[in-house]
Design an enzyme around this catalytic site. Structure first.
Site, short mmCIF file in Angstrom:
data_model
loop_
_atom_site.label_atom_id
_atom_site.label_comp_id
_atom_site.label_asym_id
_atom_site.label_seq_id
_atom_site.Cartn_x
_atom_site.Cartn_y
_atom_site.Cartn_z
N SER A 56 0.86 -1.28 -0.10
CA SER A 56 -0.01 -0.05 0.05
C SER A 56 0.77 1.04 -0.03
CB SER A 56 -1.02 0.02 1.29
OG SER A 56 -1.73 1.16 1.38
N SER A 57 0.83 1.82 -1.26
CA SER A 57 1.81 2.96 -1.18
C SER A 57 1.72 4.12 -0.30
CB SER A 57 1.66 3.50 -2.57
OG SER A 57 2.01 2.61 -3.59
N MET A 58 2.67 5.15 -0.20
CA MET A 58 2.59 6.19 0.86
C MET A 58 1.22 6.97 0.36
SD MET A 58 5.69 8.67 1.52
CE MET A 58 5.63 10.07 2.80
#
Length: 368
Positions: A82-84
């Site tokens: 889950s990306s920033m």
């Protein structure tokens, strides 16, 4: 205040949450898209650690090594996450979506980005393609728990999804070495945004505007996304490639850290697409370091020894390629061109491939 509200407040405090995305970010609970057990915490054993990781503006790795087990001590390559959130918003800002737009997402991951898009545009306008069956299955479950059912497709994202075309926008959530022709065909008049680069330098977004199936784009940002698994960049540890071989020795007057800075690093990455590096600082506070270069095929390596306050630096090179010589040649060529910043480069793509140019599309400097 809920944990989701804390995330929204953090993003607002950083001034990275545009008004047009605020409702979607506030409405979609990130916790629904994160596994119960992550490296940063466990819902049962360490709920506070889990909550801090999930509701902070930070990436959360959700898969390594493609989900396959590896021996203890082996190199761990992150393969899904889950990306920033602030980085996600940066990409969505570049994508510039509007009501009614139909979006193709490459790389479903946890499904969190697809949920934002579904909330903003409506799930019928979102199609997401994922290569990994297990990752896709979890993402579909996550999306359903959050109340969304966009079109989700198991397949190679490089092929897009022809049945759903045409699209107004394509957003890719993994680093690409190129912009595939299928994306141009399926988004013939729109915009494509993807992390882009080579093994040497992969820290750019490519934002490509497409007209009649021909794209022209620019580079920006400093993303750190995982690779397209079908064309990954080089990575690993020094000890995985270097086995105490004795290479050819020489010296250089170029301080090694200079060749990996943004400007020359980007340019070198256009020419040495299959070479990666590691900067290894000494652990004795001496300020000394070794800059290693490795070929993707692991047959060649070079090392440059940095010592503070020195004017010459020791070089050692091993294998069929003299990697430092190649890096040095690209660095000197960048100087000959006037040390251009990355913002002066552009990208042209069509059905025949891609070309990177400097200042003018006719001044092609690389075809990575």
């Amino acid at each position: 205040m809920t944990t989701q509200e804390c995330l929204v407040r953090t993003l607002l405090g950083k001034k990275v949450l545009p008004p047009e995305w605020q409702e979607a970010v506030a409405a979609v609970d990130r916790g629904l898209f994160i596994p119960d057990v992550i490296e940063e915490g466990d819902v049962t054993r360490d709920p506070e650690g889990w909550l801090r990781a999930v509701y902070s503006d930070a990436p959360v790795v959700t898969q390594v090594n493609g989900g396959k087990s590896a021996p203890d001590g082996a190199f761990r390559r992150s393969t899904s996450s889950s990306s920033m959130p602030s980085i996600m918003l940066e990409m969505l800002g570049l994508l510039d979506v509007h009501e009614g737009h139909r979006v193709l997402e490459i790389g479903t991951g946890t499904g969190y980005n697809a949920a934002w898009l579904s909330h903003r545009l409506g799930e019928r306008n979102v199609t997401s393609v994922e290569l990994d069956e297990a990752v896709l299955s979890r993402a579909v479950d996550n999306l359903r728990r959050a109340g969304f059912q966009p079109a989700t497709v198991l397949g190679n994202g490089r092929d897009g999804y022809r049945r759903g075309a045409p699209y107004d926008r394509v957003i890719c959530t993994c680093t690409m070495r190129d912009v595939p022709a299928a994306w141009l065909e399926q988004c013939p008049d729109g915009r494509i945004v993807t992390p882009w680069g080579s093994s040497f330098f992969s820290g750019s977004y490519a934002t490509v505007d497409v007209v009649d199936g021909v794209g022209r784009g620019a580079f920006s940002g400093y993303p750190g996304f995982m690779w397209d698994r079908t064309h990954p960049g080089g990575a690993g540890r020094v000890g995985d490639v270097y086995h105490q071989e004795q290479g050819a020795k020489s010296t250089t007057r170029i301080a090694p850290q200079h060749v990996i800075q943004d400007g020359p690093g980007f340019f070198t990455g256009l020419r040495l697409t299959d070479v990666w590096y590691r900067w290894c600082a000494a652990d004795d506070d001496s300020g000394e370091a070794t800059l290693w270069f490795f070929a993707d095929d692991q047959k060649s390596w070079s090392a440059v020894e940095y010592v503070p306050d020195q004017e010459t630096y020791e070089v050692e090179q091993f294998g069929p390629r003299a990697l430092w010589d190649e890096v040095r040649a690209a660095f000197l060529r960048w100087h000959e061109l006037g040390q251009p910043e990355r913002s002066r480069f552009g990208l042209s793509v069509d059905g025949t491939g891609q070309r990177v140019w400097l200042d003018d599309p006719d001044n092609v400097v690389g075809q990575p």
